[in-house]
Motif scaffolding. Structure first.
Motif, short mmCIF file in Angstrom:
data_model
loop_
_atom_site.label_atom_id
_atom_site.label_comp_id
_atom_site.label_asym_id
_atom_site.label_seq_id
_atom_site.Cartn_x
_atom_site.Cartn_y
_atom_site.Cartn_z
N ALA A 27 0.83 -1.20 0.00
CA ALA A 27 0.00 0.00 0.00
C ALA A 27 0.87 1.26 0.00
O ALA A 27 0.57 2.23 -0.69
CB ALA A 27 -0.94 0.00 1.21
N LEU A 28 1.97 1.25 0.74
CA LEU A 28 2.87 2.40 0.75
C LEU A 28 3.54 2.59 -0.61
O LEU A 28 3.68 3.73 -1.08
CB LEU A 28 3.93 2.23 1.84
CG LEU A 28 3.43 2.40 3.27
CD1 LEU A 28 4.52 2.00 4.25
CD2 LEU A 28 2.99 3.83 3.52
N VAL A 29 3.95 1.52 -1.26
CA VAL A 29 4.53 1.62 -2.59
C VAL A 29 3.51 2.20 -3.56
O VAL A 29 3.83 3.06 -4.39
CB VAL A 29 5.04 0.24 -3.08
CG1 VAL A 29 5.36 0.27 -4.56
CG2 VAL A 29 6.25 -0.18 -2.28
N GLN A 30 2.27 1.77 -3.46
CA GLN A 30 1.21 2.30 -4.31
C GLN A 30 1.05 3.80 -4.10
O GLN A 30 0.87 4.56 -5.05
CB GLN A 30 -0.11 1.58 -4.02
CG GLN A 30 -1.23 1.95 -4.96
CD GLN A 30 -0.99 1.47 -6.38
OE1 GLN A 30 -0.29 0.48 -6.60
NE2 GLN A 30 -1.55 2.16 -7.35
N GLN A 31 1.13 4.25 -2.85
CA GLN A 31 1.03 5.68 -2.54
C GLN A 31 2.20 6.45 -3.13
O GLN A 31 2.02 7.54 -3.69
CB GLN A 31 0.96 5.90 -1.03
CG GLN A 31 0.84 7.35 -0.63
CD GLN A 31 -0.45 7.99 -1.13
OE1 GLN A 31 -1.48 7.35 -1.18
NE2 GLN A 31 -0.38 9.26 -1.49
N VAL A 32 3.41 5.91 -3.03
CA VAL A 32 4.59 6.57 -3.60
C VAL A 32 4.42 6.70 -5.12
O VAL A 32 4.70 7.77 -5.69
CB VAL A 32 5.88 5.79 -3.25
CG1 VAL A 32 7.06 6.28 -4.07
CG2 VAL A 32 6.17 5.91 -1.77
N LEU A 33 3.97 5.66 -5.78
CA LEU A 33 3.75 5.72 -7.23
C LEU A 33 2.70 6.77 -7.59
O LEU A 33 2.85 7.51 -8.56
CB LEU A 33 3.35 4.35 -7.77
CG LEU A 33 4.41 3.27 -7.68
CD1 LEU A 33 3.83 1.92 -8.12
CD2 LEU A 33 5.63 3.63 -8.52
N HIS A 34 1.65 6.85 -6.78
CA HIS A 34 0.60 7.86 -6.99
C HIS A 34 1.18 9.27 -6.87
O HIS A 34 0.90 10.14 -7.70
CB HIS A 34 -0.52 7.64 -5.97
CG HIS A 34 -1.56 8.70 -5.98
ND1 HIS A 34 -2.54 8.77 -6.94
CD2 HIS A 34 -1.78 9.73 -5.13
CE1 HIS A 34 -3.32 9.82 -6.69
NE2 HIS A 34 -2.88 10.41 -5.59
N GLU A 35 2.00 9.48 -5.85
CA GLU A 35 2.61 10.80 -5.64
C GLU A 35 3.59 11.14 -6.76
O GLU A 35 3.66 12.30 -7.20
CB GLU A 35 3.32 10.85 -4.28
CG GLU A 35 2.39 10.72 -3.10
CD GLU A 35 1.37 11.84 -2.98
OE1 GLU A 35 1.64 12.98 -3.45
OE2 GLU A 35 0.29 11.59 -2.42
N LEU A 36 4.35 10.17 -7.24
CA LEU A 36 5.28 10.42 -8.34
C LEU A 36 4.52 10.79 -9.62
O LEU A 36 4.92 11.70 -10.34
CB LEU A 36 6.16 9.20 -8.59
CG LEU A 36 7.24 8.94 -7.54
CD1 LEU A 36 7.91 7.59 -7.81
CD2 LEU A 36 8.27 10.06 -7.54
N ASP A 37 3.44 10.08 -9.90
CA ASP A 37 2.61 10.42 -11.05
C ASP A 37 2.07 11.83 -10.95
O ASP A 37 2.09 12.60 -11.92
CB ASP A 37 1.44 9.44 -11.19
CG ASP A 37 1.85 8.09 -11.74
OD1 ASP A 37 2.96 7.99 -12.32
OD2 ASP A 37 1.06 7.13 -11.61
N ALA A 38 1.60 12.21 -9.77
CA ALA A 38 1.07 13.56 -9.56
C ALA A 38 2.15 14.60 -9.72
O ALA A 38 1.92 15.67 -10.29
CB ALA A 38 0.41 13.67 -8.18
N ALA A 39 3.35 14.32 -9.23
CA ALA A 39 4.46 15.29 -9.34
C ALA A 39 4.87 15.47 -10.79
O ALA A 39 5.19 16.58 -11.21
CB ALA A 39 5.64 14.80 -8.51
N MET A 40 4.84 14.41 -11.57
CA MET A 40 5.22 14.51 -12.99
C MET A 40 4.18 15.32 -13.76
O MET A 40 4.55 16.07 -14.66
CB MET A 40 5.42 13.13 -13.59
CG MET A 40 6.66 12.45 -13.03
SD MET A 40 7.15 10.92 -13.87
CE MET A 40 5.70 9.94 -13.88
N VAL A 41 2.92 15.19 -13.42
CA VAL A 41 1.86 15.96 -14.09
C VAL A 41 2.00 17.44 -13.74
O VAL A 41 1.85 18.31 -14.58
CB VAL A 41 0.47 15.43 -13.70
CG1 VAL A 41 -0.62 16.37 -14.15
CG2 VAL A 41 0.25 14.04 -14.29
N ASP A 42 2.31 17.74 -12.49
CA ASP A 42 2.47 19.14 -12.04
C ASP A 42 3.64 19.83 -12.71
O ASP A 42 3.62 21.03 -12.92
CB ASP A 42 2.65 19.20 -10.52
CG ASP A 42 1.35 18.86 -9.78
OD1 ASP A 42 0.29 18.88 -10.42
OD2 ASP A 42 1.41 18.57 -8.58
#
Length: 66
Positions: A49-64
């Motif tokens: 679940a933590l890895v999934q959250q990190v991937l979600h945050e990385l995706d969001a940072a790349m979009v920003d």
């Protein structure tokens, strides 16, 4: 934790986080039961679940950044 907690609420802790479903996934399969098996399952579910959250945050940072 009781399964009926928040049963009639529009949104409750159990419904939102699907706690009964998560607990149901923690099925020990060893025979005979090994005393650390539940700990192994729980830790690996939490880490996934933590890895999934990190991937979600990385995706969001790349979009920003675009």
């Amino acid at each position: 934790m009781t399964k009926i907690y928040g049963q009639h609420s529009t949104l409750s802790y159990n419904k939102y986080l699907k706690v009964p479903d998560l607990i149901g996934l923690q099925e020990c399969l060893s025979d005979p039961l090994h005393h650390d098996e539940l700990l192994f399952i729980t830790i690996h579910q939490a880490l996934r679940a933590l890895v999934q959250q990190v991937l979600h945050e990385l995706d969001a940072a790349m979009v920003d950044d675009e």
